[in-house]
Write a protein that holds these residues in place. Structure first.
Motif, PDB file in Angstrom:
ATOM      1  N   TYR A   1       0.839  -1.191   0.000  1.00 42.81           N
ATOM      2  CA  TYR A   1       0.000   0.000   0.000  1.00 42.81           C
ATOM      3  C   TYR A   1       0.876   1.244   0.000  1.00 42.81           C
ATOM      4  O   TYR A   1       2.088   1.175   0.275  1.00 42.81           O
ATOM      5  CB  TYR A   1      -0.954  -0.001   1.188  1.00 42.81           C
ATOM      6  N   ALA A   2       0.260   2.387  -0.304  1.00 40.04           N
ATOM      7  CA  ALA A   2       1.068   3.592  -0.473  1.00 40.04           C
ATOM      8  C   ALA A   2       0.223   4.839  -0.262  1.00 40.04           C
ATOM      9  O   ALA A   2      -1.005   4.820  -0.369  1.00 40.04           O
ATOM     10  CB  ALA A   2       1.667   3.626  -1.884  1.00 40.04           C
ATOM     11  N   THR A   3       0.908   5.942   0.035  1.00 41.88           N
ATOM     12  CA  THR A   3       0.302   7.265  -0.017  1.00 41.88           C
ATOM     13  C   THR A   3       1.127   8.127  -0.968  1.00 41.88           C
ATOM     14  O   THR A   3       2.310   7.863  -1.217  1.00 41.88           O
ATOM     15  CB  THR A   3       0.242   7.977   1.345  1.00 41.88           C
ATOM     16  N   GLY A   4       0.499   9.191  -1.470  1.00 40.34           N
ATOM     17  CA  GLY A   4       1.234  10.216  -2.179  1.00 40.34           C
ATOM     18  C   GLY A   4       1.726  11.265  -1.207  1.00 40.34           C
ATOM     19  O   GLY A   4       1.875  11.010  -0.005  1.00 40.34           O
ATOM     20  N   ASP A   5       1.993  12.460  -1.697  1.00 35.68           N
ATOM     21  CA  ASP A   5       2.410  13.572  -0.846  1.00 35.68           C
ATOM     22  C   ASP A   5       1.159  14.189  -0.226  1.00 35.68           C
ATOM     23  O   ASP A   5       0.264  14.645  -0.941  1.00 35.68           O
ATOM     24  CB  ASP A   5       3.162  14.616  -1.666  1.00 35.68           C
ATOM     25  N   LEU A   6       1.101  14.213   1.102  1.00 34.11           N
ATOM     26  CA  LEU A   6      -0.098  14.658   1.812  1.00 34.11           C
ATOM     27  C   LEU A   6       0.201  15.889   2.652  1.00 34.11           C
ATOM     28  O   LEU A   6       1.258  15.988   3.280  1.00 34.11           O
ATOM     29  CB  LEU A   6      -0.622  13.550   2.731  1.00 34.11           C
ATOM     30  N   GLU A   7      -0.765  16.794   2.683  1.00 31.82           N
ATOM     31  CA  GLU A   7      -0.748  17.902   3.640  1.00 31.82           C
ATOM     32  C   GLU A   7      -1.992  17.766   4.502  1.00 31.82           C
ATOM     33  O   GLU A   7      -3.074  17.464   3.992  1.00 31.82           O
ATOM     34  CB  GLU A   7      -0.741  19.248   2.911  1.00 31.82           C
ATOM     35  N   PHE A   8      -1.838  17.963   5.813  1.00 25.44           N
ATOM     36  CA  PHE A   8      -2.997  17.731   6.669  1.00 25.44           C
ATOM     37  C   PHE A   8      -3.015  18.611   7.904  1.00 25.44           C
ATOM     38  O   PHE A   8      -1.997  19.161   8.334  1.00 25.44           O
ATOM     39  CB  PHE A   8      -3.116  16.255   7.071  1.00 25.44           C
ATOM     40  N   GLN A   9      -4.225  18.713   8.441  1.00 25.41           N
ATOM     41  CA  GLN A   9      -4.480  19.356   9.728  1.00 25.41           C
ATOM     42  C   GLN A   9      -5.329  18.375  10.519  1.00 25.41           C
ATOM     43  O   GLN A   9      -6.487  18.121  10.190  1.00 25.41           O
ATOM     44  CB  GLN A   9      -5.234  20.676   9.533  1.00 25.41           C
ATOM     45  N   THR A  10      -4.749  17.785  11.559  1.00 25.30           N
ATOM     46  CA  THR A  10      -5.432  16.756  12.325  1.00 25.30           C
ATOM     47  C   THR A  10      -5.134  16.898  13.805  1.00 25.30           C
ATOM     48  O   THR A  10      -4.034  17.300  14.195  1.00 25.30           O
ATOM     49  CB  THR A  10      -5.029  15.341  11.851  1.00 25.30           C
ATOM     50  N   ALA A  11      -6.109  16.550  14.622  1.00 24.04           N
ATOM     51  CA  ALA A  11      -5.919  16.591  16.072  1.00 24.04           C
ATOM     52  C   ALA A  11      -5.079  15.415  16.569  1.00 24.04           C
ATOM     53  O   ALA A  11      -4.668  15.400  17.726  1.00 24.04           O
ATOM     54  CB  ALA A  11      -7.277  16.594  16.769  1.00 24.04           C
ATOM     55  N   SER A  12      -4.826  14.430  15.713  1.00 23.87           N
ATOM     56  CA  SER A  12      -4.052  13.264  16.140  1.00 23.87           C
ATOM     57  C   SER A  12      -2.995  12.923  15.100  1.00 23.87           C
ATOM     58  O   SER A  12      -2.087  13.708  14.872  1.00 23.87           O
ATOM     59  CB  SER A  12      -4.988  12.076  16.402  1.00 23.87           C
ATOM     60  N   ASP A  13      -3.113  11.768  14.409  1.00 29.74           N
ATOM     61  CA  ASP A  13      -2.070  11.291  13.496  1.00 29.74           C
ATOM     62  C   ASP A  13      -2.391  11.593  12.040  1.00 29.74           C
ATOM     63  O   ASP A  13      -3.564  11.667  11.650  1.00 29.74           O
ATOM     64  CB  ASP A  13      -1.886   9.779  13.633  1.00 29.74           C
ATOM     65  N   GLY A  14      -1.329  11.692  11.247  1.00 28.81           N
ATOM     66  CA  GLY A  14      -1.487  11.812   9.809  1.00 28.81           C
ATOM     67  C   GLY A  14      -1.695  10.442   9.185  1.00 28.81           C
ATOM     68  O   GLY A  14      -2.816   9.990   8.980  1.00 28.81           O
ATOM     69  N   VAL A  15      -0.602   9.763   8.871  1.00 25.11           N
ATOM     70  CA  VAL A  15      -0.652   8.377   8.372  1.00 25.11           C
ATOM     71  C   VAL A  15      -0.379   7.449   9.546  1.00 25.11           C
ATOM     72  O   VAL A  15       0.625   7.600  10.243  1.00 25.11           O
ATOM     73  CB  VAL A  15       0.380   8.152   7.254  1.00 25.11           C
ATOM     74  N   HIS A  16      -1.281   6.495   9.780  1.00 30.46           N
ATOM     75  CA  HIS A  16      -1.163   5.583  10.909  1.00 30.46           C
ATOM     76  C   HIS A  16      -1.205   4.141  10.386  1.00 30.46           C
ATOM     77  O   HIS A  16      -2.132   3.768   9.674  1.00 30.46           O
ATOM     78  CB  HIS A  16      -2.309   5.820  11.901  1.00 30.46           C
ATOM     79  N   ILE A  17      -0.205   3.357  10.762  1.00 31.50           N
ATOM     80  CA  ILE A  17      -0.096   1.969  10.314  1.00 31.50           C
ATOM     81  C   ILE A  17      -0.198   1.048  11.516  1.00 31.50           C
ATOM     82  O   ILE A  17       0.555   1.189  12.482  1.00 31.50           O
ATOM     83  CB  ILE A  17       1.238   1.735   9.579  1.00 31.50           C
ATOM     84  N   ASN A  18      -1.159   0.121  11.472  1.00 32.40           N
ATOM     85  CA  ASN A  18      -1.255  -0.965  12.453  1.00 32.40           C
ATOM     86  C   ASN A  18      -0.782  -2.252  11.789  1.00 32.40           C
ATOM     87  O   ASN A  18      -1.275  -2.624  10.722  1.00 32.40           O
ATOM     88  CB  ASN A  18      -2.710  -1.172  12.897  1.00 32.40           C
ATOM     89  N   GLY A  19       0.160  -2.968  12.433  1.00 30.05           N
ATOM     90  CA  GLY A  19       0.563  -4.253  11.897  1.00 30.05           C
ATOM     91  C   GLY A  19      -0.558  -5.277  11.983  1.00 30.05           C
ATOM     92  O   GLY A  19      -1.556  -5.049  12.690  1.00 30.05           O
TER      93      GLY A  19
END
Length: 253
Positions: free
Chosen positions: A189-207
């Motif tokens: 899986y993948a993301t591109g270039d992201l800009e964000f405003q979040t109260a917690s996490d941007g990209v979050h990965i759970n194994g």
């Protein structure tokens, strides 16, 4: 698949479901916004809540080749598909794998690391979603201030569980209550270039995280982690638990 092309605000009041081999494009000048009081995620994969198909047994054929017994699986012998394997006490067996059905009651897959032991535990199999793409130069707006009653993983804007070959690349991500995008028990899986405003996490990965996870350049504001890699998580957010393999990331600022 859907393309949002006319500039302006498109409001949704329930979670969008992304099936296999689907695409959601958010065009320039388009804002996909969660309607006030919806209190839910904006998108998830269509098999997100699927129950297990069966309880299976696993055995080692070689140091990394696994043979699984799934009596009467109903798949065409010789065919292949992505499957989610969860529940082995030896974490090396768990994850989303590309599996080949070798006879009417068996399939095989290749693990990434060697546990040097046969699998134990209550091991289940699910069909994985595959080939989901959410992208575009537009904007998503979780509208956090007006969706304060969301709880647990409904706080996350976009979430993918038991998936393979998923791509998230919406450029601008605003007013997110918790995670902008969650990948939980996913492969390739993948993301591109992201800009964000979040109260917690941007990209979050759970194994478990299998194959290559490719994360683009991340920028903006977060209340916690720009990029989080977790083998376990808080109970309300822990959709899966397991080891994380190969993750590569761009710059984080």
């Amino acid at each position: 698949s859907a393309k949002l092309m006319n500039p302006g605000i498109v409001e949704i009041n329930s979670t969008l479901l992304a099936p296999d081999n689907s695409e959601l494009y958010i065009g320039p000048g388009v804002t996909l916004r969660l309607a006030s009081g919806s209190n839910t995620s904006m998108l998830k994969n269509s098999r997100f809540s699927d129950a297990s198909e069966a309880t299976i047994t696993l055995s080692l054929a070689t140091s990394i080749n696994v043979t699984a017994t799934w009596t009467g699986h109903g798949q065409t012998v010789g065919s292949s598909r992505w499957l989610s394997i969860i529940g082995a006490a030896q974490h090396e067996y768990n994850g989303v794998w590309y599996c080949t059905f070798t006879d009417a009651n068996s399939f095989t897959y290749l693990r990434e690391t060697d546990p040097s032991a046969a699998a134990t535990g209550t091991i289940t199999v699910r069909y994985a979603n595959v080939g989901i793409k959410v992208w575009g130069p537009g904007t998503i707006d979780y509208n956090q201030a007006n969706n304060v009653s969301a709880t647990g993983h409904e706080n996350h804007a976009f979430k993918f569980l038991n998936c393979a070959v998923v791509h998230y690349d919406v450029r601008y991500n605003l007013n997110v209550k918790k995670f902008v995008v969650l990948f939980s028990n996913c492969s390739e899986y993948a993301t591109g270039d992201l800009e964000f405003q979040t109260a917690s996490d941007g990209v979050h990965i759970n194994g478990p995280s299998r194959g290559v996870a490719s994360v683009g350049n991340l920028s903006g504001y977060c209340g916690d982690d720009m990029l989080a890699l977790t083998c376990g998580d808080y109970s309300g957010y822990e959709l899966s638990r397991g080891e994380i393999g190969y993750v590569k990331s761009g710059t984080i600022r």
